[in-house]
Design an enzyme around this catalytic site. Structure first.
Site, PDB file in Angstrom:
ATOM      1  CE  LYS A 178     -15.630 -29.556 -13.860  1.00 37.55           C
ATOM      2  NZ  LYS A 178     -14.970 -31.118 -13.311  1.00 37.55           N
ATOM      3  CE  LYS A 247      -9.224 -33.416 -18.577  1.00 39.17           C
ATOM      4  NZ  LYS A 247     -10.262 -33.526 -17.856  1.00 39.17           N
TER       5      LYS A 247
END
Length: 318
Positions: A178, A247
């Site tokens: 991911k 992030k």
């Protein structure tokens, strides 16, 4: 449309969901829309109701009452606060499967998986891709790390909100893949935003520019699926925010540093999404990075509502 057999298989398991926000709420609605009951917990009670779930008093209550627990939370910090918070690990029971759908640090994921395994349960990490639109339609792509047998156990539930599921390897592999994918997403989104601002300042027709890019080597998910909407003022709200994109890129840099890989291409998206945060777009969808770049490039906007209105009026008068 959900396959009836899949829904029936999913309904044989008690399903819990922790984190019913932007993405979690959409995934949970796909499950409840298939007439599968969901016990949910979120700090916002209205999110539980909106997802069609039954409300639990705490995350630990969800774990205690569920065979399959799904979690969709902002980052590892929040995941750890929930998992290591009051009662969660004590409520984990043998045979249970917990699926973390968050974008988290693989190291944190593996540590939690070991804690869960010590209690006879399985912790799967399942990164998701496709954004809010795919979540709404139940067409997400999942990249899963952890035990393959456990994945098959929960697949009927996952199939209610996903169209493609990849088993990527052992614990942490799903979250690793991911982060790799999200980094490419961040690079192409921020780079395409910069190019489109340049095209606007060069007085080029943006439809034509996108047509060229999408028929050429510069093509990307951003140019194919995002900017054809953005140039008409539709920012596809509901997806990853600039804060969350930054992030994810930061997590990627930490990952590749731990692997001994030099990241030569992370400066661009870090600068772009950092700029968006600094200019007030922190909680806006990451597609607004194009406006942040436009702001520091002379106040450029790809879409001009006034010009579009004038064009419509001109067309109506002719």
């Amino acid at each position: 449309m959900t396959d009836t057999g899949t829904a029936q298989q999913a309904a044989t398991q008690k399903v819990g969901f922790i984190g019913l926000g932007n993405m979690g709420g959409r995934m949970a609605r796909c499950i409840t829309a298939a007439d599968v009951a969901v016990l949910g917990f979120d700090t916002r009670a209205e999110s539980i109701a909106d997802a069609g779930a039954d409300a639990a008093g705490s995350a630990a209550d969800v774990v205690a009452a569920s065979d399959v627990v799904l979690m969709s939370l902002p980052d590892s910090r929040v995941v750890e606060a929930i998992v290591y918070g009051a009662g969660f690990l004590d409520a984990v029971h043998a045979g249970q499967v917990i699926v973390d759908l968050s974008t988290s640090s693989p190291d944190s994921t593996r540590a939690i998986a070991a804690e869960v395994a010590a209690r006879g349960a399985v912790y799967l990490d399942a990164g998701i891709s496709g954004g809010a639109a795919a979540a709404e339609k139940g067409a997400l792509t999942l990249m899963v790390g952890g035990e393959a047998d456990a994945l098959e156990t929960v697949r009927p539930v996952l199939d209610l909100f996903s169209s493609t599921v990849f088993h990527c390897g052992g614990s942490g592999a799903g979250h690793t893949v991911k982060l790799l994918n999200n980094f490419l997403n961040a690079v192409t989104l921020s780079a395409t935003a910069e190019v489109m601002v340049a095209a606007k300042k060069a007085d080029l027709d943006l439809e034509t520019v996108l047509g060229v890019i999408n028929a050429s080597s510069g093509v990307s998910f951003a140019s194919l699926n995002r900017f054809p909407k953005i140039i008409h003022g539709d920012y596809l709200k509901g997806g990853l925010t600039n804060t969350l994109m930054l992030k994810d890129v930061t997590l990627y840099t930490q990952l590749v540093a731990s692997l001994g890989v030099t990241s030569l291409n992370s400066a661009g998206p870090i600068a772009s999404f950092g700029l968006a945060r600094a200019l007030g777009y922190a909680d806006e969808i990451s597609n607004t990075v194009v406006d942040a770049i436009g702001d520091v490039s002379g106040g450029v906007r790809l879409h001009d509502p006034a010009a579009e209105t004038n064009d419509d009026q001109t067309g109506a008068a002719s």
